[in-house]
Design a protein around this motif. Sequence first.
Motif: not given
Length: 279
Positions: A178-183, A151-156
């Motif tokens: 963060h629901k949508e991003d986590l999904k 997540l830390q590498a690819l998420s905003d």
Amino acid sequence: MIKRIITEKILAELGGEKMIIIKGGRHVGKTELILHLEKVLKDRGDTTIFINAEQRRHESMLRDPKLFVRWLREQYSLQESKKVFLFIDDVHFIKDPAEFLKEIDLATGKAVQIIGTASVTSALVSLSTTPEGYEKKIVFSLRHLSLREYLQALSDFSYTEHLPIGDSGAQQEFYDKHKEDLKEHFKDFVYWGGYPDVAEEPNPTKKYSILGDVIHRYIEKDISSFLRLENVDAYIQLMEILAHESGNLLNHHELSTRLNIHKKTFGKYLDVISNTFTF
């Protein structure tokens, strides 16, 4: 390079008196990690040496630890007041790597700190099983990316929050935010796995190619060339069976009969699978 959580722990041990061994499967990022560590040391003015034990050009110098120590003394002014950091990637390709590293460490003392990586743990077992023991080492395990690293590498989002255990209100708030991003990222993480190279590649076709190369190199380099297993086909079939039976109980006798191999060979193959971080 994807930031690995283990990095800070290893950095804290650089400059100490113990050799550092980083073990983990192929393509989990061991080489990238030690190259990063070497850069940190170079940036602060330290002397570093980087050797890949798998490359043929280094084969002759890694045959005899006494000759290697002589080379170190000739090429570098070894002194305890200015430590030299010796990085050896893929140490399992050295003949008797445990004894090799131990002799170098004892011969150079505080003047050299060894940082090595290994994809086959059985090659290093004698570092801890010699009669007199050998405690001058710290072993770190580097595995596939954790979900947090992914997540830390690819998420905003940074995902640096530390949620109190039992604080359901804070956890719900975090999830709602963060629901949508986590999904989205969790789906990709579960589907593609945690190989750093695969995670960083956006093209699905290239992702498949990278995964194919991981399998090819594992079978060609580790299984066929390095470990020299006598029945590679049976070994590959065993890996396939274990993948399908993950989480279930295994009947060793039944599986060895099914694969048409002796029960001792079956046990050996299970040890190899464990020692090469296949499962």
